[in-house]
Design an enzyme around this catalytic site. Structure first.
Site, PDB file in Angstrom:
ATOM      1  N   CYS A  52       0.830  -1.211   0.000  1.00  0.00           N
ATOM      2  CA  CYS A  52       0.000   0.000   0.000  1.00  0.00           C
ATOM      3  C   CYS A  52       0.863   1.258   0.000  1.00  0.00           C
ATOM      4  CB  CYS A  52      -0.894  -0.014   1.242  1.00  0.00           C
ATOM      5  SG  CYS A  52      -1.700   1.569   1.533  1.00  0.00           S
ATOM      6  N   CYS A  55       0.490   3.297   3.494  1.00  0.00           N
ATOM      7  CA  CYS A  55       0.908   2.748   4.795  1.00  0.00           C
ATOM      8  C   CYS A  55       2.250   3.349   5.235  1.00  0.00           C
ATOM      9  CB  CYS A  55       1.013   1.223   4.710  1.00  0.00           C
ATOM     10  SG  CYS A  55      -0.553   0.364   4.988  1.00  0.00           S
ATOM     11  N   HIS A 115      -4.162   0.341   7.965  1.00  0.00           N
ATOM     12  CA  HIS A 115      -4.670   0.063   6.627  1.00  0.00           C
ATOM     13  C   HIS A 115      -6.107  -0.472   6.659  1.00  0.00           C
ATOM     14  CE1 HIS A 115      -4.143  -0.847   2.358  1.00  0.00           C
ATOM     15  NE2 HIS A 115      -4.742  -1.999   2.569  1.00  0.00           N
ATOM     16  N   ASN A 155     -13.201  10.316  -0.940  1.00  0.00           N
ATOM     17  CA  ASN A 155     -13.853   9.320  -1.790  1.00  0.00           C
ATOM     18  C   ASN A 155     -13.709   8.006  -1.069  1.00  0.00           C
ATOM     19  OD1 ASN A 155     -14.692  10.617  -4.089  1.00  0.00           O
ATOM     20  ND2 ASN A 155     -12.710  10.425  -5.091  1.00  0.00           N
ATOM     21  N   SER A 163      -9.046   4.689  -5.136  1.00  0.00           N
ATOM     22  CA  SER A 163      -8.017   3.796  -5.665  1.00  0.00           C
ATOM     23  C   SER A 163      -7.373   2.922  -4.595  1.00  0.00           C
ATOM     24  CB  SER A 163      -6.930   4.633  -6.350  1.00  0.00           C
ATOM     25  OG  SER A 163      -6.336   5.509  -5.402  1.00  0.00           O
ATOM     26  N   HIS A 166      -6.987   2.125   2.042  1.00  0.00           N
ATOM     27  CA  HIS A 166      -6.381   2.764   3.215  1.00  0.00           C
ATOM     28  C   HIS A 166      -7.131   4.076   3.493  1.00  0.00           C
ATOM     29  CE1 HIS A 166      -2.686   3.196   5.796  1.00  0.00           C
ATOM     30  NE2 HIS A 166      -3.315   4.352   5.963  1.00  0.00           N
ATOM     31  N   HIS A 168      -8.231   7.538   3.737  1.00  0.00           N
ATOM     32  CA  HIS A 168      -7.588   8.789   3.339  1.00  0.00           C
ATOM     33  C   HIS A 168      -8.576   9.737   2.689  1.00  0.00           C
ATOM     34  CE1 HIS A 168      -7.701   6.627  -0.493  1.00  0.00           C
ATOM     35  NE2 HIS A 168      -7.550   7.797  -1.093  1.00  0.00           N
ATOM     36  N   GLN A 170      -8.638  13.835   0.466  1.00  0.00           N
ATOM     37  CA  GLN A 170      -7.825  14.689  -0.393  1.00  0.00           C
ATOM     38  C   GLN A 170      -8.196  16.148  -0.195  1.00  0.00           C
ATOM     39  OE1 GLN A 170      -6.962  13.615  -4.438  1.00  0.00           O
ATOM     40  NE2 GLN A 170      -8.164  11.747  -4.289  1.00  0.00           N
TER      41      GLN A 170
HETATM   42  P1  H2U Z   1      -8.362   8.388  -4.314  1.00  0.00           P
HETATM   43  O1  H2U Z   1      -8.832   9.134  -3.070  1.00  0.00           O
HETATM   44  O2  H2U Z   1      -9.272   8.632  -5.455  1.00  0.00           O
HETATM   45  O3  H2U Z   1      -8.093   6.961  -4.038  1.00  0.00           O
HETATM   46  O4  H2U Z   1      -6.963   9.028  -4.725  1.00  0.00           O
HETATM   47  C1  H2U Z   1      -5.763   8.804  -4.067  1.00  0.00           C
HETATM   48  C2  H2U Z   1      -4.799   9.867  -4.525  1.00  0.00           C
HETATM   49  O5  H2U Z   1      -3.466   9.437  -4.199  1.00  0.00           O
HETATM   50  C3  H2U Z   1      -4.818  10.082  -6.028  1.00  0.00           C
HETATM   51  O6  H2U Z   1      -5.208  11.411  -6.263  1.00  0.00           O
HETATM   52  C4  H2U Z   1      -2.585   9.916  -5.176  1.00  0.00           C
HETATM   53  C5  H2U Z   1      -3.367   9.839  -6.471  1.00  0.00           C
HETATM   54  O7  H2U Z   1      -2.937  10.828  -7.351  1.00  0.00           O
HETATM   55  N1  H2U Z   1      -1.369   9.095  -5.147  1.00  0.00           N
HETATM   56  C6  H2U Z   1      -0.168   9.661  -4.757  1.00  0.00           C
HETATM   57  O8  H2U Z   1      -0.119  10.870  -4.494  1.00  0.00           O
HETATM   58  N2  H2U Z   1       0.952   8.882  -4.672  1.00  0.00           N
HETATM   59  C7  H2U Z   1       0.987   7.550  -4.965  1.00  0.00           C
HETATM   60  O9  H2U Z   1       2.025   6.915  -4.824  1.00  0.00           O
HETATM   61  C8  H2U Z   1      -0.222   6.898  -5.501  1.00  0.00           C
HETATM   62  C9  H2U Z   1      -1.480   7.709  -5.530  1.00  0.00           C
HETATM   63 ZN    ZN Z   2      -2.354   1.017   3.776  1.00  0.00          ZN
END
Ligand code: H2U
Ligand code: ZN
Length: 348
Positions: A52, A55, A115, A155, A163, A166, A168, A170
């Site tokens: 992940c 993590c 996680h 989201n 995606s 875990h 999180h 934004q």
């Molecule tokens: P979601 O909330 O839609 O899962 O988006 C996760 C964000 O994490 C996504 O905007 C970022 C992606 O650009 N990301 C990183 O900044 N670093 C990473 O190593 C993978 C994903």
């Molecule tokens: Zn994780």
């Protein structure tokens, strides 16, 4: 001719915050409940996943390593949709071809090092940590002179395009005020100029009086299903005090927001005994250097599930071409959420 009954007859409801309409068809929800209510897949995730990218201690895209964080952890999105260092510019080719450069900063907030958790499974204190970091980030990003609006959102769930499971959220902050907050700003401003009170203060008082769409409340925040809700189990958390943004929230108020966030999402998970997906986010005053007494801090929850852990509402056809439509009324959804236990089903 029968008299109009909102529990039975198709009608349109006005969204006072955006100026849009929603078509409500309650007679369709009276159809008998067919089939059982499937529960979701009970996936069991490990507390730490070596693959992940959120993590603690793991490497992200681009090679940066997360620290061994213990509470929340915030970093600049490695694939930011908005960038801080952009040349100024525009295309202004008559009325029909307009474009302008846009700047911003995008961040990712890990809610917990664990996680396997989600907001409704975290403790009250841990969710307070999330609200505290929202406040800090809102203030810091808002201070930047090229940031006019700070959009904090979450989201949750693969169906919402999330995606990574875990926990999180934004933050996308931009120079211009995006479309949704701008609609709400215009409505709130017109209301405030006319009445000298915020639209949501008056709306909240009426909702508390009517008590038909209140899902949960504490001393500082109220969780309700808006009169004009579009999604089957849409909800809104509204601050009792008409504060324009997170910056002025006291410790008690932050704790109240964390409690409302947690209590709503526990009820969501309990409804279909699944990790309930949604897109949620705060709406608050722009950080454009102007005074915004019309703005009233609130948080929207847009969950797609309709009837079970697997049957979701589609926003297609009529919704895309005409306007949103729903069957089950917000009053019925409120009842169903209100009757859910305050204890998460996994801890029973
Ligand atoms: P979601 O909330 O839609 O899962 O988006 C996760 C964000 O994490 C996504 O905007 C970022 C992606 O650009 N990301 C990183 O900044 N670093 C990473 O190593 C993978 C994903
Ligand atoms: Zn994780």
């Amino acid at each position: 001719m029968q008299t109009f009954n909102m529990e039975e007859h198709p009608h349109r409801r006005f969204n006072a915050l955006t100026g849009e309409w929603v078509l409500v068809s309650p007679h369709r929800a009276k159809r008998p409940w067919q089939g059982q209510v499937e529960k979701g897949q009970q996936e069991k995730r490990p507390g730490y996943d070596p693959k992940c990218y959120l993590c603690p201690g793991n490497e992200r895209a681009g090679g940066i390593k997360n620290p061994d964080y213990s509470g929340t952890y915030t970093f600049i999105n490695d694939f930011s949709a908005l960038l801080a260092d952009m040349p100024e510019g525009e295309e202004n080719d008559g009325e029909l071809f307009r474009a302008e450069s846009e700047k911003g900063i995008c961040k990712v907030i890990c809610f917990s090092p664990r996680h396997d958790l989600t907001i409704p499974e975290m403790s009250h204190e841990e969710v307070c940590g999330v609200v505290d970091v929202w406040q800090k980030e809102f203030c810091e990003l808002g201070e930047e002179d090229f940031i006019g609006y700070v959009q904090i959102f979450e989201n949750k769930g693969a169906v919402m395009g999330c995606s990574n499971p875990h926990p999180h959220g934004q933050i996308w902050s931009s120079r211009s005020i995006p479309v949704e907050p701008m609609k709400e700003q215009e409505r709130q401003k017109a209301y405030y100029n006319k009445h000298g009170r915020t639209l949501l203060a008056d709306y909240l008082n009426k909702e508390l009086e009517k008590d038909k769409r209140i899902i949960y409340k504490n001393d500082h925040f109220v969780v309700l299903s808006p009169y004009w809700a579009v999604w089957p189990f849409e909800a809104m958390i509204v601050s009792r005090r008409p504060v324009p943004d997170l910056s002025g929230l006291s410790e008690y108020e932050r704790s109240g927001l964390a409690d409302a966030y947690r209590q709503l999402t526990i009820r969501y998970d309990n409804l279909f005994e699944t990790s309930f997906p949604y897109s949620a986010g705060l709406h608050q005053a722009p950080t454009d250097g102007k005074q915004h007494p019309e703005w009233h801090l609130h948080m929207h929850f847009y969950p797609p599930l309709l009837r079970s852990a697997t049957v979701k509402k589609f926003m297609v056809g009529y919704e895309m071409l005409a306007n949103p439509q729903r069957d089950i009324t917000p009053e019925t959804s409120t009842q169903r959420l209100k009757e859910q236990p305050a204890l998460h089903y996994k801890s029973r």
